[in-house]
Design a protein around this motif. Sequence first.
Motif, PDB file in Angstrom:
ATOM      1  N   ARG A  41      28.275  82.788  55.370  1.00 50.92           N
ATOM      2  CA  ARG A  41      28.378  83.842  56.651  1.00 50.92           C
ATOM      3  C   ARG A  41      27.672  83.292  57.883  1.00 50.92           C
ATOM      4  NH1 ARG A  41      27.972  88.632  53.587  1.00 50.92           N
ATOM      5  NH2 ARG A  41      30.049  89.072  53.048  1.00 50.92           N
ATOM      6  N   ASN A  42      26.401  82.712  57.612  1.00 53.48           N
ATOM      7  CA  ASN A  42      25.550  82.288  58.682  1.00 53.48           C
ATOM      8  C   ASN A  42      25.884  81.069  59.166  1.00 53.48           C
ATOM      9  OD1 ASN A  42      23.324  82.878  60.422  1.00 53.48           O
ATOM     10  ND2 ASN A  42      22.404  81.271  59.271  1.00 53.48           N
TER      11      ASN A  42
ATOM     12  N   ILE B 285      20.578  91.770  65.001  1.00 53.14           N
ATOM     13  CA  ILE B 285      21.858  90.901  64.670  1.00 53.14           C
ATOM     14  C   ILE B 285      21.469  89.717  63.608  1.00 53.14           C
ATOM     15  CG2 ILE B 285      23.518  89.683  65.429  1.00 53.14           C
ATOM     16  CD1 ILE B 285      24.479  92.201  66.488  1.00 53.14           C
ATOM     17  N   LYS B 286      20.369  89.018  64.193  1.00 52.43           N
ATOM     18  CA  LYS B 286      20.094  87.930  63.434  1.00 52.43           C
ATOM     19  C   LYS B 286      19.504  88.174  62.023  1.00 52.43           C
ATOM     20  CE  LYS B 286      17.560  83.547  63.146  1.00 52.43           C
ATOM     21  NZ  LYS B 286      16.811  82.767  63.996  1.00 52.43           N
TER      22      LYS B 286
ATOM     23  N   ARG C  70      22.587  89.383  59.868  1.00 54.39           N
ATOM     24  CA  ARG C  70      23.396  88.373  59.584  1.00 54.39           C
ATOM     25  C   ARG C  70      22.892  87.661  58.185  1.00 54.39           C
ATOM     26  NH1 ARG C  70      24.527  85.477  65.274  1.00 54.39           N
ATOM     27  NH2 ARG C  70      26.669  86.622  65.608  1.00 54.39           N
TER      28      ARG C  70
END
Length: 132
Positions: A13-14, A72-73, A76
């Motif tokens: 995903r990252n 957010i990071k 993730r």
Amino acid sequence: MDDIDRQLIGLLRNDARASVASLAKALGVSRGTVQNRMARLAAQGTIVGYTVRLKPDVAEPRIHAFMTVAVIKALRGEPAVTALYSTNGRWDIVAELQADTLEGFDRVLGRIRLIEGISQTETSLLLSTYKF
């Protein structure tokens, strides 16, 4: 699906273009293990595709702004977060979560609530899907 599968999905995903070698190193498994797991997840329909993120200057937006959101990071990298959505209204970010059991789900919520910058959450369990 086990923890390695979930971690693999989180890494993809990252960066969906991460090399098998880098994924294997991050997971602490062999390249063959990563390749077999990716093939199995695709064959089962768990992984249905990969995506591309474009540079901001490729598309000409009418409105251009920057907003710094530290969480957010962190979200993730959380394997249980399947998608992040920006929204209007009471909440700025909506995270879609998945877990195998209620106990696992409770652990996910506990991890997310410990992320610096998250002061309040509200969670609703998905009961049914009417249209896909």
